[in-house]
Design an enzyme around this catalytic site. Sequence first.
Site, PDB file in Angstrom:
ATOM      1  N   GLU A  16      50.888  23.898  35.866  1.00  0.00           N
ATOM      2  CA  GLU A  16      50.061  25.029  36.328  1.00  0.00           C
ATOM      3  C   GLU A  16      50.642  25.700  37.581  1.00  0.00           C
ATOM      4  OE1 GLU A  16      45.982  23.761  36.654  1.00  0.00           O
ATOM      5  OE2 GLU A  16      45.802  23.386  34.496  1.00  0.00           O
TER       6      GLU A  16
ATOM      7  N   GLU B  33      46.422  20.465  27.910  1.00  0.00           N
ATOM      8  CA  GLU B  33      45.140  20.176  28.565  1.00  0.00           C
ATOM      9  C   GLU B  33      44.060  20.942  27.813  1.00  0.00           C
ATOM     10  OE1 GLU B  33      44.599  20.363  32.798  1.00  0.00           O
ATOM     11  OE2 GLU B  33      46.678  19.762  33.200  1.00  0.00           O
TER      12      GLU B  33
END
Length: 503
Positions: free
Chosen positions: A173, A291
């Site tokens: 991320e 995720e």
Amino acid sequence: MKTAKCIIDKDYSIAEIDPKLYGSFIEHLGRAVYSGIYEPSHKTADEQGFRQDVMELVDDLAVPVVRYPGGNFVSGYNWTDGIGPVKDRPKRLDYAWLSIESNKIGIDEFVDWCKKVGTEPMAAVNLGTGAPQDAGYMMEYCNHPAGTYWSDLRIKNGHKEPHNIKVWCLGNEMDGPWQTCGLTAEDYGKKAREAAKIMKWIDPSIELVACGSASPWMPTYPEWDRIVLEHTYEQVDYISLHRYYENEGCIEDFLASFADMNDFIKTVAATADYVKAKVRSKKVMKLSFDEWNVWYIKRQTRFPWTEAPAILEDQYSLLDALVFGGMLCTLLNNCDRVRMACLAQLVNVIAPIFTEKDGRVLKQSIYYPFQQVSLYGRGTALKTLTQSEKFSTPLYGEVPTVQTAAIYHKEEGRITLFALNCDMQEDAQFFIDLRSFGSVKMTEHIIMDGPDLFAKNTFDKPDTVIPRSATIVTGNQSFTTILPKLSWNVFHFASIPEVVKTE
């Protein structure tokens, strides 16, 4: 009673399912590691301190790959803190979760745990505070056989054979302002490309995952994905997707999460295909949905600078399990591009498995659909032609009431059909057409439903939300059954061998 129809044809395949679609995630976050998978004082702990009661439940999920050690944690993590004699390992401040990391568990111990539960590690390298060469050193430590500083250090630390970790994440991320040393797409793309070059020079057999947008709500989405892939397209094998859903007060929107997840996948795939054309590549970029889950993000509380604080410990309801099942169907229906996925996470932190410290272990409601799809979702995913009424949602518009996914196990002559009924008022008469398979019989119908959408499993009442067996209906090439309102359903069918008549 409302009606719905599903036609499945054995020749209308999507793709052979990669088992890595049923991966999961262990991050150094909260109690995922400490008092999750690792608790030396627990009565079931093995010689390395791993909880065997947890290992049994993980084994029952048949998880093929587990991402580690993060997550946000990895962007400030020095992997060398977690190797060598445990007594000499430093305690560090974890900037991601405002916790203290003891480093009692590192990459060597995690690989050992993976072997015990029958899974493979999916390692992440630090591209926040870490440099590309640090990623190369970690790769050398884990995968190079012997004869160099880092490989010989692994041997000295008790692991003569290389770990041979085959899937690696290039950071996590990195577009997020919450990330330690977050980067722009240009800067991350360049950094990830150089790390990828080093890592594949050391071990050309590995697969690499570049960071996609942290969420479709990021202001840079999907430009981030485009720019990153323009820098890394020939060096990486996957672009990552992350997405979480929660009930924000509108159950209709929540139930329709599967539709939004599908749109997210299609957009990232289209972005990757644009880059493929732009860079004149022959390679089709795979997607890693590494995720995904139901996560009630707004309810979380941090406990600054303590070891293994109890954070992000969502307790899952029947409603959560239904939404979860719908998302599993979306992953299956996009398995031609989504070749790998990681349920975030596996133990204690937004997880299907929950533990008491020094105590019991619990299967949360989402454990069951994940287990069913992991066990029965191996084979060829087939396109389902499903007709049902639609329901209205403020966020996603009109969405089909019935969501389905089908698997063909050709060698065994078996068909598995997963079906979510989102109707909040009525059961549905469900017609299943399997004529292309010849003569078949229904062998099992499993349902998750109940009178209380918000019921949850607890340590004192662990069987509040569990699957139940339903009546098997007779048929040959078609079957008419019932999908209860607000239910998750698993159907199993088996081919009936033809009887050859002799004179």
